[in-house]
Design a protein around this motif. Structure first.
Motif, mmCIF file in Angstrom:
data_model
loop_
_atom_site.group_PDB
_atom_site.id
_atom_site.type_symbol
_atom_site.label_atom_id
_atom_site.label_comp_id
_atom_site.label_asym_id
_atom_site.label_seq_id
_atom_site.Cartn_x
_atom_site.Cartn_y
_atom_site.Cartn_z
ATOM 1 N N THR A 66 74.704 43.089 28.733
ATOM 2 C CA THR A 66 73.818 42.713 27.643
ATOM 3 C C THR A 66 72.921 41.523 27.959
ATOM 4 N N SER A 67 73.065 40.960 29.132
ATOM 5 C CA SER A 67 72.191 39.872 29.555
ATOM 6 C C SER A 67 71.472 40.332 30.819
ATOM 7 N N ASN A 68 70.161 40.272 30.765
ATOM 8 C CA ASN A 68 69.350 40.773 31.867
ATOM 9 C C ASN A 68 68.268 39.766 32.182
ATOM 10 N N GLY A 69 68.116 39.476 33.455
ATOM 11 C CA GLY A 69 67.097 38.508 33.836
ATOM 12 C C GLY A 69 66.355 38.926 35.084
ATOM 13 N N MET A 70 65.026 38.822 35.010
ATOM 14 C CA MET A 70 64.206 39.020 36.197
ATOM 15 C C MET A 70 64.113 37.662 36.881
ATOM 16 N N THR A 71 64.779 37.546 38.029
ATOM 17 C CA THR A 71 64.701 36.301 38.785
ATOM 18 C C THR A 71 63.417 36.344 39.601
ATOM 19 N N VAL A 72 62.722 35.228 39.644
ATOM 20 C CA VAL A 72 61.465 35.143 40.386
ATOM 21 C C VAL A 72 61.547 33.974 41.353
ATOM 22 N N TRP A 73 61.009 34.203 42.553
ATOM 23 C CA TRP A 73 61.200 33.261 43.655
ATOM 24 C C TRP A 73 59.895 33.062 44.420
ATOM 25 N N ASP A 74 59.635 31.835 44.810
ATOM 26 C CA ASP A 74 58.513 31.519 45.699
ATOM 27 C C ASP A 74 59.107 31.386 47.098
ATOM 28 N N VAL A 114 68.482 41.235 37.671
ATOM 29 C CA VAL A 114 69.920 41.013 37.673
ATOM 30 C C VAL A 114 70.454 41.281 36.258
ATOM 31 N N HIS A 115 71.592 41.948 36.179
ATOM 32 C CA HIS A 115 72.215 42.261 34.897
ATOM 33 C C HIS A 115 73.623 41.670 34.865
ATOM 34 N N GLY A 116 74.060 41.259 33.681
ATOM 35 C CA GLY A 116 75.410 40.746 33.530
ATOM 36 C C GLY A 116 75.904 40.911 32.109
ATOM 37 N N ALA A 117 77.184 40.706 31.924
ATOM 38 C CA ALA A 117 77.776 40.812 30.597
ATOM 39 C C ALA A 117 77.295 39.676 29.691
ATOM 40 N N ASP A 118 76.925 38.547 30.304
ATOM 41 C CA ASP A 118 76.411 37.411 29.541
ATOM 42 C C ASP A 118 75.550 36.565 30.466
ATOM 43 N N ARG A 119 74.913 35.547 29.919
ATOM 44 C CA ARG A 119 74.006 34.722 30.732
ATOM 45 C C ARG A 119 74.732 33.953 31.826
ATOM 46 N N GLU A 121 77.171 35.022 33.652
ATOM 47 C CA GLU A 121 77.310 35.941 34.785
ATOM 48 C C GLU A 121 75.970 36.110 35.511
ATOM 49 N N VAL A 122 74.881 36.224 34.755
ATOM 50 C CA VAL A 122 73.562 36.350 35.378
ATOM 51 C C VAL A 122 73.242 35.089 36.184
ATOM 52 N N GLU A 123 73.571 33.933 35.645
ATOM 53 C CA GLU A 123 73.316 32.678 36.365
ATOM 54 C C GLU A 123 74.151 32.580 37.650
ATOM 55 N N ARG A 126 72.393 34.732 40.079
ATOM 56 C CA ARG A 126 71.165 34.050 40.493
ATOM 57 C C ARG A 126 71.474 32.976 41.543
ATOM 58 N N ALA A 127 72.593 32.287 41.373
ATOM 59 C CA ALA A 127 72.991 31.268 42.348
ATOM 60 C C ALA A 127 73.302 31.899 43.707
ATOM 61 N N GLU A 128 73.891 33.097 43.709
ATOM 62 C CA GLU A 128 74.140 33.808 44.974
ATOM 63 C C GLU A 128 72.833 34.124 45.688
ATOM 64 N N ILE A 129 71.840 34.555 44.920
ATOM 65 C CA ILE A 129 70.531 34.843 45.517
ATOM 66 C C ILE A 129 69.930 33.563 46.087
#
Length: 160
Positions: A66-74, A114-119, A121-123, A126-129
């Motif tokens: 239920t938590s989805n985030g488009m991670t963006v990177w320079d 990235v998708h996760g059960a909550d923010r 998990e998404v964070e 994101r830290a792994e990326i």
């Protein structure tokens, strides 16, 4: 260009595959083809650029994500392809792609959903990326989804 049988194939598949043990065989049978011929025609349409892919488009919310985030990177231009391939191969990244920057307001050139059960998990994901990108990454952000957009593929209007 597509012929009439290609059009019939696209129309038969545009609503999704049947949920049966041999979906392509069932579709082929409904079109008066054998499965091998259907698969060959699909491969031909793909090689000609008529279709890009046949893929599942899951509803992440119904899967508990239920938590989805488009991670963006320079990311450094010289490393974006290499690092993007690594990020895209992560099991929790559903799609990853490179896009041109829109300077000065948008410095990001690598995107990973990235998708996760909550923010939280998404964070964590994101830290792994971020760890993989390391010093090649100069800036980052995340855009959280606020609603589900209808996902559809190619749609042809029925003739007649």
């Amino acid at each position: 260009m597509i012929d009439e049988k290609d059009r019939e194939i696209i129309e038969a598949l545009q609503g999704g595959l049947p949920l049966v043990p041999a979906p392509f065989a069932q579709v082929a049978d409904g079109l008066g083809l054998d499965e091998k011929t259907l698969m060959s025609r699909l491969a031909d349409m793909k090689s000609r650029g008529v279709i890009r892919r046949i893929a599942a488009a899951p509803n992440h919310y119904k899967l508990g994500m239920t938590s989805n985030g488009m991670t963006v990177w320079d990311v450094e231009d010289g490393r974006v392809a290499e690092l993007g391939s690594q990020i895209g191969a992560l099991p929790f990244v559903t799609h990853c792609y490179e896009r041109p920057r829109a300077l000065p307001d948008w410095p990001y050139n690598l995107f990973a959903m990235v998708h996760g059960a909550d923010r939280d998990e998404v964070e964590e994901k994101r830290a792994e990326i971020a760890a993989i990108l390391g010093d090649a990454c100069r800036a980052k952000d995340i855009l959280y989804s606020t609603r589900i957009l209808k996902k559809t593929g190619l749609r042809l209007k029925k003739k007649g």
